[in-house]
Design a protein around this motif. Structure first.
Motif: not given
Length: 121
Positions: A36, A38, A43, A45, A60
């Motif tokens: 992840f 940030q 936020e 992600e 992603r």
């Protein structure tokens, strides 16, 4: 209990590359693992995730073709190879573990402390 420790972050110029590593303690071979990030004011992600066997992988859209996630279950380590880095990739990157990729994307069970990646233009 699982502990995750990230390394490999740093400062890199636009178009450069970095390889993040996540060393896990405990028997993590059954967990899906992921990365992840940030960025300031944004936020957290998910960036990429890999199933316990390594067969299923998620990215992603914004990192497809530039980032590669992999794992070495024998060494309890997960990697994130990042190339063609952009300023918008600047963030704190966190390693995470969860029962499945689906669960990992929403509610990881374990988190690392994070490693800073800064892409300068």
């Amino acid at each position: 209990q699982v502990q995750l420790v990230e390394s490999g972050g740093g400062l890199v110029q636009v178009g450069g590359s970095l390889r993040l590593s996540c060393a896990a303690s405990g028997r993590t071979f059954r967990f899906a693992m992921g990365w992840f990030r940030q960025a300031p004011g944004k936020e957290r992600e998910i960036v990429a995730a890999i199933s316990s066997s390594g067969v299923m992988i998620y990215y992603r859209d914004s990192v497809k073709g530039r980032f590669t996630i992999s794992r070495d279950n024998a060494k309890n380590t997960v990697f994130l190879q990042m190339i063609s880095l952009k300023p918008e990739d600047t963030a704190v990157y966190y390693c995470a573990a969860g029962n499945t990729i689906v669960e990992l994307r929403t509610t990881p069970d374990y988190w690392g402390q994070g490693t800073q990646v800064t892409v300068s233009s």
